[in-house]
Design an enzyme around this catalytic site. Sequence first.
Site, PDB file in Angstrom:
ATOM      1  N   ASP A 185       0.861  -1.168  -0.103  1.00 60.15           N
ATOM      2  CA  ASP A 185      -0.081   0.015   0.109  1.00 60.15           C
ATOM      3  C   ASP A 185       0.840   1.331  -0.013  1.00 60.15           C
ATOM      4  O   ASP A 185       0.476   2.296  -0.249  1.00 60.15           O
ATOM      5  CB  ASP A 185      -0.791  -0.019   1.297  1.00 60.15           C
ATOM      6  CG  ASP A 185      -1.952  -0.891   1.205  1.00 60.15           C
ATOM      7  OD1 ASP A 185      -2.516  -1.242   0.016  1.00 60.15           O
ATOM      8  OD2 ASP A 185      -2.144  -1.458   2.280  1.00 60.15           O
ATOM      9  N   MET A 234      -6.361  -2.368  -4.919  1.00 61.63           N
ATOM     10  CA  MET A 234      -6.303  -2.288  -3.568  1.00 61.63           C
ATOM     11  C   MET A 234      -5.833  -0.966  -3.104  1.00 61.63           C
ATOM     12  O   MET A 234      -5.202  -0.341  -3.780  1.00 61.63           O
ATOM     13  CB  MET A 234      -5.401  -3.280  -2.946  1.00 61.63           C
ATOM     14  CG  MET A 234      -6.074  -4.834  -3.193  1.00 61.63           C
ATOM     15  SD  MET A 234      -4.707  -5.862  -2.370  1.00 61.63           S
ATOM     16  CE  MET A 234      -4.989  -5.487  -0.616  1.00 61.63           C
ATOM     17  N   LEU A 247      -3.956 -10.167  -6.160  1.00 61.81           N
ATOM     18  CA  LEU A 247      -2.953 -10.698  -7.225  1.00 61.81           C
ATOM     19  C   LEU A 247      -1.580 -10.376  -7.261  1.00 61.81           C
ATOM     20  O   LEU A 247      -0.501 -10.901  -7.442  1.00 61.81           O
ATOM     21  CB  LEU A 247      -3.612 -10.608  -8.744  1.00 61.81           C
ATOM     22  CG  LEU A 247      -4.788 -11.608  -8.780  1.00 61.81           C
ATOM     23  CD1 LEU A 247      -5.345 -11.524 -10.379  1.00 61.81           C
ATOM     24  CD2 LEU A 247      -4.425 -12.970  -8.870  1.00 61.81           C
TER      25      LEU A 247
END
Length: 405
Positions: free
Chosen positions: A143, A187, A296
């Site tokens: 992230d 994400m 993924l």
Amino acid sequence: MGNVLVAQSGGPTVAINASLAGVIEGTLGSRYDKIYGSINGILGIKNDNVIDLTAVVANDPRFLKRLKTTPAMYLGSCRFKLPGVDSNDPIYNTLFDQFNKYQIEAFFYIGGNDSMDTVDKLSAYAAKIGSNIRFVGVPKTVDNDLCVTDHTPGFGSAAKYIATSTMEVIFDAQIYDNPSVTIIEVMGRDAGWLTAATALAKNECCDGPDLIYLPEVPFDRDKFIQDLANLLKEKNNIVVAVSEGIRDDKGEYISAATGTLDNFGHAQLSGAGKTLEYLVKDKLGVKVRSIEVNVLQRAAAHMSSLTDINESEAIGKKAVDIAEEGVTGAMVTMERISNAPYEIKLNYAKIHDIANEAKEVPQDWINPEHNGVTSDMVMYLKPLVIGLPDVEYKDGLPVYVSREN
């Protein structure tokens, strides 16, 4: 001399085992006698599920090389939140009894924001009881939302996978002449770094995504539909990248929240892409589909970045160096010296200033229309995805290491 202990926690990445390899290499070249690994993070210490990594390395001369390019987490993971240091919870006595049992002088925790919270609490408890054990955080997260450090190990490889996959989706979408919209959901609950990486798909052989929406700015459904309608007058096939955490001007998620929280109180999200798919179908009536990338990119070692792997290994070694210097309650950081040529400097920062904070994409790296990113973002991203590590193959498939083997 004493020993050290290392563990991994949180979500997996392509590069977290490279950091583990760095910690092992740093320990083997240090004054410490032995390195132990805790299985499944802090819970492995609590449950006395510990392995001797010194012996593992001695028994397999290929182990460290293969470990560096093995995705996910060799030691396993957990999502366990320690109680407050002043809670008088017996878990702290249990953990420090285990540290003493294995004669631990330094503990390295490889993980993201929540893992740094654990390092912060263990360091604070050590100070409270007068323990000399050193606690050092080794950052990781796809992230890229850890504060203080320029970027985080694992992000570069995930960004490379996202950018490459976006290019492939764009090529796929362009083969038909019928008007269509493809929505790629990436994400990113609170920070849009990974979604921003789709901008790297714009190059000499690809136009890149047409629209990019990040959670750092409010998402306007009506403006989104108007953006698409305007583009469809110019071209037939539109590709959009959206972060899973996009919100409206009231702070409400565009996606359908599941109503559940994880162990650290984070909302579990589901379906920003699908929500927008139905909206586009209803408002514009064109062919539309959504693609949820989901996890993924976290373990896509076949698309890893050599820059990412090398930096992750170096950060693991640096953690051992600063522990030997007597540093505790700190996380290893990267400071960017320049983009071209790309250069970073390794340092460390007190972990109390990092734990439980999130680094967002700077507002001036998002375009004024809130549907794309600026050249500054692209310049920041480009060096992080360079190179491909040397991976061993057998029968056409990569060779990885696992505890079971």
